[in-house]
Design an enzyme around this catalytic site. Structure first.
Site, PDB file in Angstrom:
ATOM      1  CB  SER A   1      -0.914  -0.003   1.222  1.00 15.47           C
ATOM      2  OG  SER A   1      -0.151  -0.163   2.402  1.00 15.47           O
TER       3      SER A   1
ATOM      4  CG  ASN B   1      -3.433  -4.988  13.217  1.00 20.09           C
ATOM      5  OD1 ASN B   1      -2.894  -4.881  12.115  1.00 20.09           O
ATOM      6  ND2 ASN B   1      -3.758  -6.161  13.749  1.00 20.09           N
TER       7      ASN B   1
ATOM      8  CB  THR C   1     -42.936  23.430  -7.101  1.00 18.68           C
ATOM      9  OG1 THR C   1     -44.110  23.811  -7.818  1.00 18.68           O
ATOM     10  CG2 THR C   1     -42.790  24.325  -5.877  1.00 18.68           C
ATOM     11  CG  HIS C   2     -43.780  19.884  -9.719  1.00 13.95           C
ATOM     12  ND1 HIS C   2     -43.831  18.595  -9.274  1.00 13.95           N
ATOM     13  CD2 HIS C   2     -44.538  20.602  -8.854  1.00 13.95           C
ATOM     14  CE1 HIS C   2     -44.596  18.511  -8.195  1.00 13.95           C
ATOM     15  NE2 HIS C   2     -45.031  19.724  -7.912  1.00 13.95           N
TER      16      HIS C   2
ATOM     17  CG  ASN D   1     -19.861  24.251 -23.476  1.00 12.90           C
ATOM     18  OD1 ASN D   1     -20.964  24.666 -23.821  1.00 12.90           O
ATOM     19  ND2 ASN D   1     -19.018  23.656 -24.297  1.00 12.90           N
TER      20      ASN D   1
ATOM     21  CD  GLU E   1     -21.831  20.744 -18.408  1.00 14.48           C
ATOM     22  OE1 GLU E   1     -22.769  21.203 -19.055  1.00 14.48           O
ATOM     23  OE2 GLU E   1     -20.744  20.416 -18.915  1.00 14.48           O
TER      24      GLU E   1
ATOM     25  CE  LYS F   1      -4.207   2.873   5.292  1.00 14.69           C
ATOM     26  NZ  LYS F   1      -5.079   1.673   5.392  1.00 14.69           N
TER      27      LYS F   1
HETATM   28  N1  ARG Z   1      -1.129  -1.309   5.469  1.00 13.63           N
HETATM   29  C1  ARG Z   1      -1.984  -1.842   6.475  1.00 13.63           C
HETATM   30  C2  ARG Z   1      -3.367  -1.155   6.392  1.00 13.63           C
HETATM   31  O1  ARG Z   1      -3.483  -0.219   5.755  1.00 13.63           O
HETATM   32  C3  ARG Z   1      -1.402  -1.644   7.827  1.00 13.63           C
HETATM   33  C4  ARG Z   1      -1.863  -2.627   8.846  1.00 13.63           C
HETATM   34  C5  ARG Z   1      -1.319  -3.947   8.501  1.00 13.63           C
HETATM   35  N2  ARG Z   1      -1.553  -4.882   9.532  1.00 13.63           N
HETATM   36  C6  ARG Z   1      -1.439  -6.176   9.292  1.00 13.63           C
HETATM   37  N3  ARG Z   1      -1.660  -6.958  10.281  1.00 13.63           N
HETATM   38  N4  ARG Z   1      -1.135  -6.647   8.123  1.00 13.63           N
HETATM   39  O2  ARG Z   1      -4.300  -1.592   6.977  1.00 13.63           O
END
Ligand code: ARG
Length: 466
Positions: A29, A116, A161-162, A291, A296, A331
């Protein structure tokens, strides 16, 4: 090679083969969550400060961690930091670099912590600050709309309205309807913030930790309002992100409704407003075109933000307690929601300031639609007719006027009297657009006195906000 650098081969001695390249890409990530780097460092420093205060790490370790983090922050903000896919996410990237810089002190940082509770903390810190920016932008937009309202209290717009001409309203009143919407959006943001600004750290992987952590201290040093009270819940729920996406979706829906009106109003068929050229685009083939691309796009981007809400809420639904990797998917929708909302609010604040109102066109349109028919009915009620009968009488008068292609006020008194003898000369004031608007003076109505009172109320309210 230290433990983290070896991650590309295996997590630990437990694994007998390296992770496949495809899986590495699939699970990483870092290319989007590196955006959380400031929150990650902020959270780590608060955690380390508490570890030292509790005697869990030595003061020298804290000093080394602080020094290392300062350098890392420097490297990241100047673009020199080398983000590694092999290190999966923002947390492991920063921790690995810290260990390079600070040695064993860097390895001690993760004591009593898990990714976590770390990631849950990072998102909350990041989102809290973004909510503050969004709230300020919502205030700016309200102020721009308020100025517009104040300048146009006496300008008459056909209220619909409408999408059929209904009754004349003050253009200022119409703008204030949006101020109400965006003020509720700001309230929702403030409300979501209360639940975002709580600390998960200390929940560790899921069950809490055996180290004597002082969670309240960490919360205080991060400017949070309190700590999450259940470790399983702290690491696993993303309801705060869903709530934010819901509040953001509503704000976008309000922007989208405003967009739709601006698009209609600037079309040749309405011709009620012009928006400044810098917010419009031309056509590559039709030289006459201007435009409304900005409204839009805002209308279009609303679909995207509502989509993120659906994505986030669906992400949560099948997850057993506690943390699951599913949550890594929170995310990108969250980031994009924030970016889209902030950009749209900014551009609207500017665009609203650049609107030119065309009062004659609005009035002309209001005159076309028998917008004061209700006023004639009310006039007859005041002369003693039951409302339903008055309604029927006026319908007949409107039909007659339509067949002659004139407005009600253009019918001579003798003709009007044929519908009801009680009609007198004073009816013409009642039938005027301005007379109709001025008469609607209930609290929250469109009479200029009411509109001015609302402008003053909103001004005072917005002046109180920091
Ligand atoms: N990149 C992970 C997330 O966004 C971080 C937590 C990862 N924890 C794990 N036990 N793999 O959630």
């Amino acid at each position: 090679m230290n433990q983290l650098d070896k991650k590309s081969q295996a997590w630990s001695a437990l694994f007998s083969e390296p992770m496949s390249e495809l899986v590495k890409r699939y699970t990483a990530s870092v290319f989007f969550d590196k955006r959380l780097w400031q929150a990650d460092i902020q959270g780590s420093l608060a955690h380390a400060g508490m570890l030292a205060a509790q005697g869990i790490i030595a003061p020298e370790d804290l000093t080394a961690i602080e020094k290392g983090m300062a350098q890392i922050a420097q490297e990241i903000s100047s673009g020199r930091f080398e983000w590694k896919l092999d290190l999966e996410d923002v947390h492991l990237n920063i921790e690995a670099r810290l260990t390079q810089l600070a040695g064993d002190a860097g390895k001690r940082l993760h004591t009593g912590r898990s990714r976590n509770d770390q990631v849950a903390t990072d998102i909350r810190l990041w989102l809290r600050d973004e909510i503050d920016l969004v709230s300020a932008l919502l205030d700016d937009l309200q102020k721009a709309l308020l100025e517009m309202a104040d300048r146009n209290v006496e300008v008459i717009l056909p209220g619909f309205t409408h999408l059929q001409v209904a009754q004349p309203v003050s253009f200022g009143h119409h703008m204030l309807a949006y101020v109400e919407m965006f003020s509720r959006d700001a309230e929702r943001m403030a409300d979501v913030r209360r639940r975002v600004n709580l600390l998960p750290l200390g929940a560790a992987a899921l069950a809490g930790t055996s180290y004597p952590l002082d969670r309240e201290m960490v919360a205080r040093s991060l400017g949070m309002d309190g700590v999450c009270q259940n470790s399983l819940d702290a690491v696993s729920d993303r309801d705060f992100a869903i709530e934010f996406a819901a509040a953001a979706s509503l704000a976008m829906v309000h922007l989208s409704r405003l967009s739709e009106e601006l698009i209609l109003w600037m079309s040749q068929n309405f011709g009620f407003i012009e928006i400044a050229d810098r917010f419009t685009t031309g056509s590559s083939i039709m030289p006459q075109k201007k435009n409304p691309d900005v409204p839009e796009l805002a209308r279009g981007k609303t679909g995207r933000v509502v989509g993120h809400l659906m994505g986030l809420i669906t992400l949560m639904k099948g997850q057993p307690l506690a943390y699951n990797k599913d949550n890594q998917e929170d995310k990108e929708p969250l980031f994009d929601t924030v970016d889209t909302l902030k950009d749209t609010l900014r551009i609207f604040t500017e665009m609203v300031g650049g609107i030119t109102v065309k009062p004659e066109a609005m009035e002309k349109a209001a005159l076309k639609g028998y917008a004061t028919a209700t006023d004639l009915a009310d006039y007859l009620v005041k002369k003693g007719l039951p409302f339903r009968d008055a309604h029927e009488t006026v319908a007949r008068a409107v039909k007659a006027a339509m067949s002659q292609q004139v407005g009600l006020a253009e019918l001579p008194l003798a003709v009007l009297k044929q519908f009801n003898v009680a009609i007198e000369n004073d009816v013409y004031n009642v039938l005027s657009l301005r007379g109709s608007m001025n008469a609607r003076s209930t609290l929250g109505g469109t009479a200029p006195g009411q509109v001015r009172a609302q402008v003053a109320r909103h001004r005072a309210r917005l002046a109180q906000r920091p």
